[in-house]
Structures are given as structure tokens and as C-alpha cells.
Motif scaffolding. Sequence first.
Motif, PDB file in Angstrom:
ATOM      1  N   ARG A  16       0.839  -1.207   0.000  1.00 13.90           N
ATOM      2  CA  ARG A  16       0.000   0.000   0.000  1.00 13.90           C
ATOM      3  C   ARG A  16       0.869   1.251   0.000  1.00 13.90           C
ATOM      4  N   ALA A  17       1.913   1.267   0.808  1.00 16.20           N
ATOM      5  CA  ALA A  17       2.806   2.432   0.853  1.00 16.20           C
ATOM      6  C   ALA A  17       3.515   2.622  -0.486  1.00 16.20           C
ATOM      7  N   LEU A  18       3.926   1.533  -1.118  1.00 12.63           N
ATOM      8  CA  LEU A  18       4.581   1.636  -2.424  1.00 12.63           C
ATOM      9  C   LEU A  18       3.613   2.162  -3.487  1.00 12.63           C
ATOM     10  N   ALA A  19       2.349   1.760  -3.404  1.00 12.79           N
ATOM     11  CA  ALA A  19       1.352   2.254  -4.348  1.00 12.79           C
ATOM     12  C   ALA A  19       1.125   3.754  -4.157  1.00 12.79           C
ATOM     13  N   ILE A  20       1.041   4.189  -2.918  1.00 10.92           N
ATOM     14  CA  ILE A  20       0.882   5.624  -2.631  1.00 10.92           C
ATOM     15  C   ILE A  20       2.091   6.393  -3.160  1.00 10.92           C
ATOM     16  N   ALA A  21       3.282   5.878  -2.923  1.00 10.50           N
ATOM     17  CA  ALA A  21       4.505   6.541  -3.400  1.00 10.50           C
ATOM     18  C   ALA A  21       4.501   6.679  -4.915  1.00 10.50           C
ATOM     19  N   ARG A  22       4.046   5.657  -5.597  1.00 12.74           N
ATOM     20  CA  ARG A  22       3.998   5.711  -7.062  1.00 12.74           C
ATOM     21  C   ARG A  22       3.047   6.811  -7.540  1.00 12.74           C
ATOM     22  N   GLY A  23       1.859   6.875  -6.961  1.00  9.87           N
ATOM     23  CA  GLY A  23       0.896   7.896  -7.348  1.00  9.87           C
ATOM     24  C   GLY A  23       1.396   9.297  -7.052  1.00  9.87           C
ATOM     25  N   VAL A  24       2.009   9.479  -5.886  1.00  4.23           N
ATOM     26  CA  VAL A  24       2.539  10.794  -5.512  1.00  4.23           C
ATOM     27  C   VAL A  24       3.688  11.187  -6.438  1.00  4.23           C
ATOM     28  N   THR A  25       4.546  10.255  -6.756  1.00  5.66           N
ATOM     29  CA  THR A  25       5.664  10.544  -7.661  1.00  5.66           C
ATOM     30  C   THR A  25       5.140  10.991  -9.025  1.00  5.66           C
ATOM     31  N   ARG A  26       4.105  10.349  -9.506  1.00 10.07           N
ATOM     32  CA  ARG A  26       3.501  10.758 -10.780  1.00 10.07           C
ATOM     33  C   ARG A  26       2.963  12.191 -10.691  1.00 10.07           C
ATOM     34  N   LEU A  27       2.281  12.505  -9.606  1.00 14.50           N
ATOM     35  CA  LEU A  27       1.745  13.859  -9.420  1.00 14.50           C
ATOM     36  C   LEU A  27       2.864  14.882  -9.370  1.00 14.50           C
ATOM     37  N   LEU A  28       3.885  14.625  -8.561  1.00 21.34           N
ATOM     38  CA  LEU A  28       4.980  15.583  -8.422  1.00 21.34           C
ATOM     39  C   LEU A  28       5.729  15.772  -9.736  1.00 21.34           C
ATOM     40  N   ALA A  29       5.918  14.712 -10.488  1.00 21.97           N
ATOM     41  CA  ALA A  29       6.566  14.836 -11.798  1.00 21.97           C
ATOM     42  C   ALA A  29       5.719  15.717 -12.722  1.00 21.97           C
ATOM     43  N   LEU A  70       3.926  18.110 -11.811  1.00 18.71           N
ATOM     44  CA  LEU A  70       4.078  19.469 -11.297  1.00 18.71           C
ATOM     45  C   LEU A  70       5.505  19.999 -11.490  1.00 18.71           C
ATOM     46  N   ASP A  71       6.322  19.255 -12.227  1.00 21.25           N
ATOM     47  CA  ASP A  71       7.695  19.629 -12.565  1.00 21.25           C
ATOM     48  C   ASP A  71       8.657  19.573 -11.372  1.00 21.25           C
ATOM     49  N   PHE A  72       8.421  18.595 -10.492  1.00 20.93           N
ATOM     50  CA  PHE A  72       9.346  18.312  -9.402  1.00 20.93           C
ATOM     51  C   PHE A  72      10.145  17.063  -9.757  1.00 20.93           C
ATOM     52  N   ASP A 123      10.443   9.728   3.123  1.00 20.54           N
ATOM     53  CA  ASP A 123       9.840   8.803   2.167  1.00 20.54           C
ATOM     54  C   ASP A 123      10.032   9.316   0.744  1.00 20.54           C
ATOM     55  N   LEU A 124       9.631  10.554   0.485  1.00 21.08           N
ATOM     56  CA  LEU A 124       9.843  11.179  -0.818  1.00 21.08           C
ATOM     57  C   LEU A 124      10.334  12.606  -0.592  1.00 21.08           C
ATOM     58  N   THR A 125      11.377  12.987  -1.300  1.00 23.91           N
ATOM     59  CA  THR A 125      11.860  14.362  -1.282  1.00 23.91           C
ATOM     60  C   THR A 125      11.744  14.883  -2.700  1.00 23.91           C
ATOM     61  N   ALA A 126      11.119  16.044  -2.835  1.00 24.54           N
ATOM     62  CA  ALA A 126      10.857  16.608  -4.154  1.00 24.54           C
ATOM     63  C   ALA A 126      11.552  17.959  -4.280  1.00 24.54           C
ATOM     64  N   LEU A 127      12.185  18.167  -5.431  1.00 22.47           N
ATOM     65  CA  LEU A 127      12.905  19.407  -5.715  1.00 22.47           C
ATOM     66  C   LEU A 127      12.262  20.069  -6.923  1.00 22.47           C
ATOM     67  N   GLY A 128      11.749  21.288  -6.720  1.00 24.90           N
ATOM     68  CA  GLY A 128      11.131  22.038  -7.800  1.00 24.90           C
ATOM     69  C   GLY A 128      12.173  22.746  -8.647  1.00 24.90           C
ATOM     70  N   ARG A 129      11.757  23.135  -9.834  1.00 24.17           N
ATOM     71  CA  ARG A 129      12.653  23.849 -10.757  1.00 24.17           C
ATOM     72  C   ARG A 129      13.188  25.129 -10.128  1.00 24.17           C
ATOM     73  N   ASP A 130      12.406  25.728  -9.229  1.00 28.95           N
ATOM     74  CA  ASP A 130      12.800  26.973  -8.583  1.00 28.95           C
ATOM     75  C   ASP A 130      13.573  26.752  -7.277  1.00 28.95           C
ATOM     76  N   GLY A 131      13.888  25.502  -6.950  1.00 28.29           N
ATOM     77  CA  GLY A 131      14.654  25.201  -5.755  1.00 28.29           C
ATOM     78  C   GLY A 131      13.826  24.886  -4.527  1.00 28.29           C
TER      79      GLY A 131
END
Length: 168
Positions: A26-39, A41-43, A58-66
Motif C-alpha cells: 500500500r505504501a509503495l502504491a501511494i509513493a507511485r501515485g505521488v511521484t507521478r503527481l509531483l513529476a 508538477l515539474d518536481f 519517504d519522498l523528497t521533491a525538488l522544484g525547478r525553482d529550488g
Amino acid sequence: MIAPMIAMLPTPALPAPPVDGRQSERALAIARGVTRLLAALDFAVVPELQLPSGRRADLTALGRDGRLWIVEIKSSVEDFRADRKWTDYRAHADRVLFAVAPDFPAAILPGDAGLILADAHGAEIVREGQAGSLHAATRKVMMLRFARVAAGRMTLLVDPGAIGITGL
């Protein structure tokens, strides 16, 4: 003659996020969906990033603006109640968000954190949560850590036998 030799090397499959045995399906499925969303959003996203405090996000996201976001995945109420390390993430991110499945009782999550509802196919930001601003020195440390871990994992994809790569 190097180019023809490289062309003969097998192309590695795209990797799944690092799994250390602690993540449920379940956690891996949530991570996959969140990763798709963040990508979308250009993270750029790095799963299981070790923070300077020694904790792992769990997930660290870096935006184009830092901008740096940390997403804490909670697969069950028990998972949320047993794990309070997420409060430490505020020192390492501009925004901290929880990601849960749509059937999770979101009312138990802190109101000042962001909220993402997700499954294996996608996700939606329901609440942005409180934004902060990292100190410049902390941002630099986090961005360097993010870049080195991402590049190190890519190196291991190209050459699984590479030595000397640490902190992944």
C-alpha cells in the motif's frame, strides 16, 4: 570502437524506488501515485533520501525553482500513530505533506501539514499546508544531498558494480 561496444550493453530497466523491506504494498502504491503527481508538477523526486539529521524521508521533491518538499507516506492509522519522526522534516523542507490513500481518516493528520490523496495510478493535493523557507545553508546542504543521491543511483543503474558510491 568504444561506441559499438556500448551499443551492445544491455539497457537496464527503470528502477523501482529503493525498497528496504519496511514499505508495504500500500505504501509503495501511494509513493507511485505521488511521484507521478509531483513529476507532473515539474518536481524531481528522490525516494528514501537520508536527511542530515539521519532520518529518511519517504519522498523528497525538488522544484525547478529550488523549492524542497518532503512527503511522508502513511499507509494506515497505526503507521501514523507509531511514527512521529515527521516533525523533524520541517527543518529540511519548505513544505511537509502527508500522502495517504483515499480511505485514510485524514482528520487525524495535523492541519498545518499538506495532504495528498493517492493510489498507484495518481494523486491529488487536497491541502497545501503551511509553507516555510529554509535557511540558505540548509537549502544548499539538501540540494547537494539530493543531487548526489540521485546521480549516485543513476550511476548504479548504468554500472551496478560501481564502487565508492555512498549515502544512497
